[in-house]
Each structure stands twice: as structure tokens, then as C-alpha cells.
Design a protein around this motif. Structure first.
Motif, PDB file in Angstrom:
ATOM      1  N   ILE A 206      -5.463  -6.507   3.108  1.00 23.82           N
ATOM      2  CA  ILE A 206      -4.535  -7.617   2.856  1.00 23.82           C
ATOM      3  C   ILE A 206      -4.943  -8.348   1.578  1.00 23.82           C
ATOM      4  O   ILE A 206      -4.096  -8.713   0.759  1.00 23.82           O
ATOM      5  CB  ILE A 206      -4.505  -8.600   4.050  1.00 23.82           C
ATOM      6  CG1 ILE A 206      -4.081  -7.884   5.332  1.00 23.82           C
ATOM      7  CG2 ILE A 206      -3.567  -9.771   3.751  1.00 23.82           C
ATOM      8  CD1 ILE A 206      -2.765  -7.153   5.248  1.00 23.82           C
ATOM      9  N   GLU A 207      -6.248  -8.566   1.402  1.00 21.26           N
ATOM     10  CA  GLU A 207      -6.698  -9.240   0.184  1.00 21.26           C
ATOM     11  C   GLU A 207      -6.363  -8.399  -1.049  1.00 21.26           C
ATOM     12  O   GLU A 207      -5.920  -8.936  -2.073  1.00 21.26           O
ATOM     13  CB  GLU A 207      -8.204  -9.514   0.267  1.00 21.26           C
ATOM     14  CG  GLU A 207      -8.539 -10.584   1.301  1.00 21.26           C
ATOM     15  CD  GLU A 207      -9.997 -11.004   1.295  1.00 21.26           C
ATOM     16  OE1 GLU A 207     -10.269 -12.190   1.556  1.00 21.26           O
ATOM     17  OE2 GLU A 207     -10.862 -10.152   1.016  1.00 21.26           O
ATOM     18  N   LYS A 208      -6.530  -7.098  -0.943  1.00 18.92           N
ATOM     19  CA  LYS A 208      -6.176  -6.201  -2.053  1.00 18.92           C
ATOM     20  C   LYS A 208      -4.673  -6.288  -2.349  1.00 18.92           C
ATOM     21  O   LYS A 208      -4.247  -6.316  -3.507  1.00 18.92           O
ATOM     22  CB  LYS A 208      -6.564  -4.759  -1.679  1.00 18.92           C
ATOM     23  CG  LYS A 208      -6.029  -3.669  -2.618  1.00 18.92           C
ATOM     24  CD  LYS A 208      -6.760  -3.675  -3.951  1.00 18.92           C
ATOM     25  CE  LYS A 208      -6.530  -2.383  -4.725  1.00 18.92           C
ATOM     26  NZ  LYS A 208      -5.147  -2.085  -5.077  1.00 18.92           N
ATOM     27  N   PHE A 209      -3.863  -6.354  -1.290  1.00 16.68           N
ATOM     28  CA  PHE A 209      -2.407  -6.481  -1.411  1.00 16.68           C
ATOM     29  C   PHE A 209      -2.035  -7.757  -2.177  1.00 16.68           C
ATOM     30  O   PHE A 209      -1.209  -7.736  -3.097  1.00 16.68           O
ATOM     31  CB  PHE A 209      -1.805  -6.485  -0.002  1.00 16.68           C
ATOM     32  CG  PHE A 209      -0.382  -6.960   0.092  1.00 16.68           C
ATOM     33  CD1 PHE A 209       0.679  -6.106  -0.186  1.00 16.68           C
ATOM     34  CD2 PHE A 209      -0.097  -8.258   0.489  1.00 16.68           C
ATOM     35  CE1 PHE A 209       1.994  -6.544  -0.086  1.00 16.68           C
ATOM     36  CE2 PHE A 209       1.215  -8.704   0.594  1.00 16.68           C
ATOM     37  CZ  PHE A 209       2.260  -7.840   0.303  1.00 16.68           C
ATOM     38  N   LEU A 210      -2.662  -8.873  -1.830  1.00 15.62           N
ATOM     39  CA  LEU A 210      -2.345 -10.151  -2.477  1.00 15.62           C
ATOM     40  C   LEU A 210      -2.801 -10.177  -3.935  1.00 15.62           C
ATOM     41  O   LEU A 210      -2.093 -10.678  -4.811  1.00 15.62           O
ATOM     42  CB  LEU A 210      -2.984 -11.307  -1.692  1.00 15.62           C
ATOM     43  CG  LEU A 210      -2.395 -11.547  -0.293  1.00 15.62           C
ATOM     44  CD1 LEU A 210      -3.259 -12.523   0.489  1.00 15.62           C
ATOM     45  CD2 LEU A 210      -0.958 -12.047  -0.375  1.00 15.62           C
TER      46      LEU A 210
END
Length: 393
Positions: A206-210
Motif C-alpha cells: 500500500i505504501e508503494k502504491f501511494l
């Protein structure tokens, strides 16, 4: 024999259409219009491969929705056949209200109307044409359906719409910073207290996505040359309206507004090709401002653009207008049409909107910004703004 069609997609491989109603909607002229609308507006002037369409994006989002629903059902989520079909149709139609060149001409061709409202109006019309079979779709799209997570999959900070456009736009531009682990994110989705959440194991994805979304905004969507081209495109339409430039149908109703107020049917009949045809026609127009802007877009001879950390000083704007008036032999009023200013803004994570919740193994729930050693934290609250000026070289 069950109904089945497959579409070969360059990003995901084969996309399966397993329902006759879904296939009929895809075949409808309102939906087929999306073949003729660029997903990324003028980005192809910087990234030549970015010529994919809204149709490709919506089919990709449909594919990811199918995967997300299958994953949630495998974890015991209560999703009926009707709800599954309705959610798939909702994501398929979520962008059907986009006009020519997508976001670039939003609120310019049709003033003060957001594309989501037009999407809703078109869905209502399709619901009539399909004898009420899209009512559950409408309920999900508008957030009226009791199962909130279905709407969150369509419109939220972790929706399949964003997952597809980041993956697809990265693929077609060749900008690897936008690559996300969409397949892992889908595997980590779960339902808790009726809301969409992410299992603890998915935090880093999720952090990579953001972060990927942030990088794509500043490297691609808000790239200064892309922004300049899109501002020039807006200015073409505004100038054509201002001088009431002769325009052939079906675009006529949107430019020559004394003609009559455009209908939904007329909106569903315009696309990028109509705007480009008008731009080519106007490139020889006697109005110097309109012809200059049109030729600039056709031949990629764009205004010079600069980003600043603070609002542009009025003295700089006045100076650029005076210079343009002299170079083009225009009045200052007309020259002001060639000096474009504004602000570009993007946020990594919108803390005010619906948040991304992480479900931990012990049953506790935290916002992604509150987990231990969070990469996405309160320091990233608020939007990053840059101020721009486009002016005559």
C-alpha cells in the motif's frame, strides 16, 4: 453453454466477459465512444506511447474488480451474484461521462458539470434502455447500497480505478516509477465491519502504491509540458466560445452556445476526433489568438512553461503580456489569452477523505498513516502545490 467472451489486453492478458448484459453494455454506442477518447489527454506529446483510451482503462478496471470480488468471496464476504454483476458494471461505466480529452477539457466544453455527474446521467439513461437492470449498479455507484465496501472498490483511496490507471499509464508511458503490485494488493483486501480494509501483510504494498501515485503525478500527469499543452487546449475551446467561431456539428452545440443547450445525446456523440477536426479548421482562422493556439497544438509548438514555489508576481504577468502583444502585433487584451497562469497540486495521501485502514492479526484497525514506522505519515498531510506560468517564447 455459459456465455463467455475474451478481450486481449496488453497489460493483463485476457479479460473475460462472462455475462450477456455486460457484453451488451460494452457494445452500446455510449460505451464504444470511449474508444475515441484519450485516457491521458495531451500526455502523448511528452510520452509518445500514451495514446491508450478510456475504453482500455475501463476494461482494465473491470478486470481488477472481478479479481477483487473473487478474492473477497474466497474470504467469506457475502456478495450475491446480482451484487457482483452490478459492481462490475459500475466500474465499467465509472468514466463513461468523460468528454473529449478526459480531464483536460472537464468544465470547459460543458461548464460547471463534473464528469461523475454526467456518468451518473448516462447510467440512468442506460438503466431505462435496459429495463431497470442497472438499478443495483446505480445504488452501488452513488453509495446508497448497504454494502459500503462495494462503493469503496469503485471510489476510494484504494479503488480498482486507481490501481488500473497507475498500472496502465506506467505501462504506456514507460515510466517505471508508476509500477505497483496490484496483484498483491488485491490478495490482501478483506472486509471488516462492512468496510474494505487491507490485511497487515499488505502494508508495504500500500505504501508503494501511494508513493507510486505521487511520483506519477509529478513525473507524468503534472509534467510541465503536459500541463502546458492541456492549458493551451482549454484556451482553444474558451477562445472559440468567446469569438463564437464557426464550428461543425456535433461540436457546434458546445461552442456556438446560442445555437441551443446541448443534450445528453449530443454529449455522447462528441469525442477527441471532433475537437481535433475543429482545431485543424481553426488553425487558419482569422483570429490570431485562436489560430496561434491551434497551430501550436497541431505542430507541438507549445508555449514556454515554468513552475514556481509561490504565486506568480503580477509584474511578471504584465511583462509577459506586453512582450506577447509586441511579438504578435496584438492588443494587450488579446495577448493576455497567450499568458496562462495557475496552480498544480497533488497529495500523496488525502487525510480528509476516506482513509485506508489496515486490519491487524489481533483484530485492531489502524489508518495506514498510524502504523509503526509508517512511510505515509502526518508529515505528508496536505497538498504539494506548484505555481505555473505559460508564455510566448
Amino acid at each position: 453453454m455459459p456465455f463467455r467472451k475474451i478481450i486481449n489486453d496488453p497489460v493483463y492478458g485476457f479479460i473475460a466477459i462472462d455475462d450477456e448484459l455486460v457484453f451488451e453494455i460494452i457494445a452500446h454506442p455510449y460505451y464504444q465512444r470511449l474508444r475515441r477518447i484519450h485516457q491521458m489527454a495531451m500526455a502523448h506529446l511528452v510520452y509518445p506511447g500514451a495514446v491508450h483510451t478510456r475504453l482500455l482503462h475501463s476494461l482494465g478496471a473491470y478486470h481488477l474488480m472481478s479479481s477483487a470480488l473473487n478474492e473477497l468471496k474466497s474470504k467469506g464476504a457475502d456478495i450475491s451474484k446480482e451484487e457482483e454483476k452490478a459492481a462490475k458494471i459500475a466500474i465499467l461505466l465509472h468514466d463513461i461521462g468523460h468528454g473529449p480529452f478526459s480531464h483536460a477539457l472537464e468544465n470547459v466544453l460543458v461548464e460547471d458539470v463534473h464528469h461523475e455527474q454526467i456518468s451518473l446521467d448516462i447510467m440512468k439513461e442506460l438503466n431505462k434502455q435496459f429495463n431497470g437492470e442497472l438499478q443495483t449498479t446505480l445504488d452501488i455507484f452513488t453509495g446508497k447500497h448497504p454494502k459500503k465496501f462495494l462503493n469503496q472498490l469503485i471510489s476510494g483511496q484504494l479503488d480498482v480505478d486507481r490501481m488500473d490507471y497507475l498500472t496502465r499509464d506506467s505501462f504506456f508511458t514507460g515510466v517505471s516509477e508508476g509500477v505497483i503490485g496490484y496483484d498483491r494488493i488485491l490478495k490482501m483486501l478483506t472486509i471488516h465491519n462492512g468496510e474494505l480494509m487491507v490485511e497487515e501483510k499488505g502494508i508495504y504494498s500500500i505504501e508503494k502504491f501511494l508513493v507510486a501515485r505521487r511520483l506519477m503525478y509529478w513525473q507524468v500527469y503534472l509534467h510541465k509540458t503536459v500541463l502546458c499543452a492541456e492549458q493551451m487546449l482549454k484556451q482553444v475551446i474558451k477562445r472559440a466560445k468567446y469569438i463564437n467561431a464557426i464550428t461543425p456539428p456535433p461540436l457546434k452545440s458546445f461552442i456556438n452556445q446560442s445555437h441551443h443547450k446541448a443534450t445528453l445525446e449530443e454529449f455522447c456523440n462528441i469525442d477527441d476526433h471532433d475537437v481535433l477536426a475543429a482545431i485543424k479548421t481553426w488553425s487558419t482562422h482569422e483570429d490570431k489568438v485562436l489560430s496561434f493556439l491551434c497551430n501550436g497544438i497541431i505542430n507541438r509548438q507549445l508555449l514556454k512553461v515554468e513552475y514556481f514555489a509561490s504565486p506568480i508576481d503580477n509584474n511578471i504577468i504584465t511583462k509577459k503580456i506586453t512582450e506577447a502583444a509586441g511579438k504578435m502585433n496584438l492588443s494587450k487584451e488579446d495577448a493576455s489569452w497567450l499568458i496562462l497562469t495557475g496552480e498544480a497540486a497533488s497529495s500523496t495521501y488525502n487525510f480528509e477523505d476516506e482513509n485506508i485502514h489496515i486490519l491487524f492479526k489481533n483484530g485492531s484497525v489502524k489508518d495506514i498513516s498510524e502504523v509503526d514506522n509508517a512511510l505515509i505519515n502526518q508529515n505528508l498531510k496536505g497538498k504539494i502545490k506548484k505555481y505555473y506560468i505559460c508564455y510566448l517564447r
